[in-house]
Structures are given as structure tokens and as C-alpha cells.
Design an enzyme around this catalytic site. Structure first.
Site, mmCIF file in Angstrom:
data_model
loop_
_atom_site.group_PDB
_atom_site.id
_atom_site.type_symbol
_atom_site.label_atom_id
_atom_site.label_comp_id
_atom_site.label_asym_id
_atom_site.label_seq_id
_atom_site.Cartn_x
_atom_site.Cartn_y
_atom_site.Cartn_z
ATOM 1 C CB CYS A 161 -6.206 -5.096 67.342
ATOM 2 S SG CYS A 161 -4.920 -4.245 66.570
ATOM 3 C CG HIS A 200 -8.969 -3.533 65.822
ATOM 4 N ND1 HIS A 200 -8.872 -2.536 66.647
ATOM 5 C CD2 HIS A 200 -8.058 -3.800 64.848
ATOM 6 C CE1 HIS A 200 -7.565 -1.965 66.182
ATOM 7 N NE2 HIS A 200 -7.354 -2.766 65.405
ATOM 8 C CG ASN A 222 -5.321 0.231 64.555
ATOM 9 O OD1 ASN A 222 -5.626 -0.125 65.517
ATOM 10 N ND2 ASN A 222 -4.589 -0.715 63.746
HETATM 11 O O1 UT7 Z 1 -4.768 -3.678 63.680
HETATM 12 C C1 UT7 Z 1 -4.159 -4.155 62.468
HETATM 13 C C2 UT7 Z 1 -3.285 -3.246 61.677
HETATM 14 N N1 UT7 Z 1 -3.082 -3.202 60.468
HETATM 15 C C3 UT7 Z 1 -4.255 -3.234 59.583
HETATM 16 O O2 UT7 Z 1 -5.077 -3.451 59.537
HETATM 17 C C4 UT7 Z 1 -3.526 -2.917 57.841
HETATM 18 C C5 UT7 Z 1 -4.337 -3.417 56.939
HETATM 19 N N2 UT7 Z 1 -3.691 -3.096 55.780
HETATM 20 C C6 UT7 Z 1 -4.157 -1.981 55.280
HETATM 21 O O3 UT7 Z 1 -4.896 -1.002 55.869
HETATM 22 C C7 UT7 Z 1 -3.831 -1.231 53.853
HETATM 23 O O4 UT7 Z 1 -3.049 -2.396 53.322
HETATM 24 C C8 UT7 Z 1 -2.661 0.081 53.725
HETATM 25 C C9 UT7 Z 1 -3.454 1.011 54.213
HETATM 26 C C10 UT7 Z 1 -1.567 -0.328 54.561
HETATM 27 C C11 UT7 Z 1 -2.214 0.222 52.393
HETATM 28 O O5 UT7 Z 1 -3.467 0.380 51.545
HETATM 29 P P1 UT7 Z 1 -3.454 -0.387 50.125
HETATM 30 O O6 UT7 Z 1 -4.864 -0.109 49.639
HETATM 31 O O7 UT7 Z 1 -3.197 -1.902 50.468
HETATM 32 O O8 UT7 Z 1 -2.214 0.007 49.480
HETATM 33 P P2 UT7 Z 1 -1.076 -0.561 48.523
HETATM 34 O O9 UT7 Z 1 -0.116 -0.968 49.629
HETATM 35 O O10 UT7 Z 1 -1.633 -1.627 47.655
HETATM 36 O O11 UT7 Z 1 -0.612 0.573 47.903
HETATM 37 C C12 UT7 Z 1 -1.358 1.048 46.626
HETATM 38 C C13 UT7 Z 1 -0.755 2.552 46.137
HETATM 39 C C14 UT7 Z 1 1.045 2.148 45.664
HETATM 40 O O12 UT7 Z 1 1.196 2.825 44.681
HETATM 41 P P3 UT7 Z 1 1.389 2.151 43.235
HETATM 42 O O13 UT7 Z 1 2.303 0.918 43.303
HETATM 43 O O14 UT7 Z 1 -0.019 1.599 42.897
HETATM 44 O O15 UT7 Z 1 1.857 3.225 42.306
HETATM 45 C C15 UT7 Z 1 1.710 2.619 47.008
HETATM 46 O O16 UT7 Z 1 2.745 2.997 46.559
HETATM 47 O O17 UT7 Z 1 -0.640 3.441 46.965
HETATM 48 C C16 UT7 Z 1 0.737 3.807 47.403
HETATM 49 N N3 UT7 Z 1 0.743 4.040 48.814
HETATM 50 C C17 UT7 Z 1 0.424 5.322 49.153
HETATM 51 N N4 UT7 Z 1 0.036 6.617 48.700
HETATM 52 C C18 UT7 Z 1 -0.235 7.521 49.288
HETATM 53 C C19 UT7 Z 1 0.801 3.280 49.763
HETATM 54 N N5 UT7 Z 1 0.685 3.963 51.028
HETATM 55 C C20 UT7 Z 1 0.361 5.312 50.690
HETATM 56 C C21 UT7 Z 1 0.135 6.264 51.412
HETATM 57 N N6 UT7 Z 1 -0.193 7.464 50.768
HETATM 58 N N7 UT7 Z 1 0.195 6.327 52.833
#
Ligand code: UT7
Length: 319
Positions: free
Chosen positions: A114, A243, A273
Site C-alpha cells: 500500500c 492510504h 482498500n
Molecule cells: O492496507 C493495510 C491493510 N489492512 C488493514 O489495514 C487492516 C487493519 N485492521 C482492521 O482494519 C481491523 O482490525 C479489522 C477491520 C480487520 C477488524 O476490526 P476489529 O475492530 O479489529 O475487529 P476484531 O477483530 O477485534 O473483532 C471484534 C468482534 C469479534 O467478535 P467478538 O469476539 O467481540 O464477539 C469478531 O469476531 O467483531 C467480530 N468480527 C466481525 N463481525 C462482523 C470480526 N470481523 C467481523 C466482520 N463482521 N467482518
């Protein structure tokens, strides 16, 4: 090492391209346990585009940029193409783009995920300093080929697109109304290869939380270094073109740096993204919306897999 300080560089024309097919958040609920509300709240993304080829989208964006720049194929001396989803592992994608555009010049890919387009801009500056005339700096991606749209950890984020800019040397200097790269920074930390990667014939694997943390750190560190080189402060930046992976990453970094979302170009909601393509596409949007005035200081800010990061502060040319 390119010496610090102003180096004449101006943008002659910018273009972008998106494949027509749209994958909405609601579409994704058919293949994974998620919702439009969750994706919008946690990332800021509303939809992404899929389809096309990396060379095809790059060619389309570059053709628009060349038309807006008012240049012919013979005027282009080099193609630098940032991509993390090339048409082939070998050769690079840039030669095919040069062929499609009818160019007779050097052409190579930059693989810095990126951050790639901002790396490309700093490379272009080096060539311009050596006397090269005009350079196409393109970012193009077809991330749908390496994204698993059944995995809710990654599939909600990535989409396809391309952006391109024609840049040329500006001999006037910033005090005389010339465009310039006032400061820049490129960096990498290979200790974090494992937090975002794809193997050959694989799909993107990501530790989202760790990428989030490292991205915020990289943004703050790189912005600080670039502003130091330019001898300027946060308040001197008129517009930030970052980005875009997750709006919350920007909000967290802006809290530390003092930027606001009002200073920021945001296209994430409609594109997702698009890795190396995001920044030139957002630049195209900013120009379309008349958000850049002559003499403005525009900060480009890339961060992503590697980890890599790159930033560049550009004084926009008077004309
Ligand atoms: O160019 C660089 C590319 N990548 C990035 O920049 C990624 C950077 N990271 C992120 O953007 C975030 O970490 C994500 C969007 C990938 C995930 O968001 P988060 O706020 O870190 O979510 P999390 O992994 O902490 O999950 C929170 C909750 C979990 O449920 P529980 O355990 O609290 O019950 C997950 O299972 O949300 C759940 N969850 C979802 N629910 C619905 C995780 N992904 C999803 C989803 N839809 N897509």
C-alpha cells in the site's frame, strides 16, 4: 541518498479507473457472517469494485492522466507501476501497460504494497533530478484475485482500482511558484512480514489488530520525518491524501498528529482498500472536487504490508 530540500516536481495530469462490477457489504453477507452496519462502523467501507486486470485498469487510468496532461506517448520517458497484484509473477506489469499506451520507454513495477505509489513518486523524483522529462507513476490493483470473500477478517476490506499521474520536473523552485517535493520518507520493517502476506497462488492472510497498531505507528513516525525534512509543521499541511484501509486507523493517527478528517481525502466508502491504487485515486478525487489550490502543501501517506511506509509532502505548482 537524494539530498534533502526542495526538488522541482509538478503534476501535469491525474486519472483513475474502476472496474464496473460492485460488491456491496450486503452482497458479502451471502458468503460470510457479517453485516453492512458492522463493516461501515468498524471500517468505513460501503462497497468495493471487483474484476478487470491490473494492466487493463492501469492502462485506462494512465490514458486519462495523459489526456488531462496534454501529452503524447512520445512525451513519456518512464513508467513506474506500483502493484501488489501484478498480472504475472514474472514479468512485471508495467511493460504491458507501456505497450498498450504506445510508449517507447523504460517500465518497471514497484512492490511495496500500500506504500508503493508513494515509493514510486520518490523514485520518479530521483529520475527527474537526473534530467528525465515526464514520468507516469501508476498504482493499480486487482486484489479480488488474492482475497477470500468468505473470510470476514479480510474479505470485507479489499477491492480493485487504478490511479495514475504524469509528473515532470519543475525548474522554477517553490519560492517562484514551482511545484516541489518538499520532504519525503520511506521505511520498512521486515519483522512484520507475517502480519499481512499472501503466498504464491494463495490469498491474503492478516492479523488485523496488529496491522492496525503498526499502521498507526508508521503513519505518525513517517509524517513526523517528512515534515522535519520540509522544515514545516502539521498546520502547514493543507490536505492529506492517505492510504485508506480503515477510517479508524486514520482517526487514531490523526488524534496523535493533530490532523482532522476535514483535512483528509476519503474514498474508502466507495472503493474499499485498493492498496497501491488508493492514493492516486484519492488524488484524482481531490482534484475533481477542487480541493487542491496552487501553492497548497499536499501530504501523501502510504503504509501497509512489509511493513512498509512512505510519505511525501508536495508543494502544488502555481500553474
Ligand atoms: O492496507 C493495510 C491493510 N489492512 C488493514 O489495514 C487492516 C487493519 N485492521 C482492521 O482494519 C481491523 O482490525 C479489522 C477491520 C480487520 C477488524 O476490526 P476489529 O475492530 O479489529 O475487529 P476484531 O477483530 O477485534 O473483532 C471484534 C468482534 C469479534 O467478535 P467478538 O469476539 O467481540 O464477539 C469478531 O469476531 O467483531 C467480530 N468480527 C466481525 N463481525 C462482523 C470480526 N470481523 C467481523 C466482520 N463482521 N467482518
Amino acid at each position: 541518498m537524494i539530498p534533502a530540500g526542495p526538488t522541482g516536481l509538478r503534476f501535469l495530469g491525474v486519472g483513475s479507473a474502476l472496474p464496473p462490477k460492485i460488491l456491496t457489504n450486503d452482497d458479502l453477507t451471502a458468503s460470510m457472517d457479517t453485516s453492512d452496519e458492522w463493516i461501515r462502523e468498524r471500517t468505513g467501507i460501503g462497497q468495493r469494485h471487483i474484476g478487470g486486470t491490473t494492466s487493463g485498469l492501469a492502462t485506462e487510468a494512465a490514458a486519462v492522466a495523459m489526456t488531462r496532461a496534454g501529452v503524447d506517448p512520445a512525451d513519456i520517458d518512464l513508467v513506474i507501476l506500483a502493484t501488489t497484484s501484478p498480472d504475472y509473477i514474472c514479468p512485471g506489469t508495467a511493460p504491458a501497460v507501456a505497450r498498450e499506451l504506445g510508449l517507447d520507454c523504460g517500465a518497471f513495477d514497484v512492490s511495496a504494497a500500500c506504500s508503493g505509489w508513494v515509493y514510486g513518486l520518490t523514485i520518479a523524483q530521483g529520475y527527474l533530478m537526473q534530467g528525465m522529462g515526464r514520468i507516469l507513476v501508476i498504482g493499480s490493483e486487482t486484489l479480488d484475485r488474492i482475497t477470500d470473500y468468505t473470510d470476514r477478517g479480510t474479505g470485507i476490506l479489499f477491492g480493485n482500482g487504478a490511479g495514475a499521474a504524469v509528473v515532470e520536473a519543475d525548474p522554477r523552485g517553490p519560492d517562484a511558484g514551482g511545484g516541489a517535493l518538499l520532504g519525503w520518507d520511506t521505511g520498512a520493517d521486515g519483522n512484520y512480514v507475517h502480519i499481512l502476506y499472501s503466498e504464491h497462488d494463495g490469498v491474503l492472510q492478516m492479523d488485523g489488530k496488529e496491522v492496525f497498531r503498526q499502521a498507526v505507528k508508521a503513519i505518525v513516525r513517517s509524517t513526523t520525518r517528512t515534515l522535519e525534512m520540509a522544515g514545516l509543521g502539521i498546520d502547514d499541511v493543507d490536505l492529506v491524501i492517505p492510504h485508506q484501509a480503515n477510517v479508524r486507523i486514520l482517526e487514531a493517527a490523526w488524534k496523535k498528529l493533530g490532523f482532522s478528517m476535514d483535512d483528509t481525502v476519503e474514498i474508502l466508502e466507495r472503493t474499499g482498500n485498493t492498496s497501491g491504487a488508493t492514493i492516486p485515486m484519492a488524488l484524482d478525487q481531490a482534484l475533481h472536487d477542487d480541493r487542491i489550490a496552487p501553492g497548497d502543501n499536499v501530504l501523501f501517506l502510504g503504509f501497509g504490508a512489509g511493513m512498509t511506509w512512505a510519505s511525501a509532502l508536495v508543494r502544488w505548482a502555481e500553474s
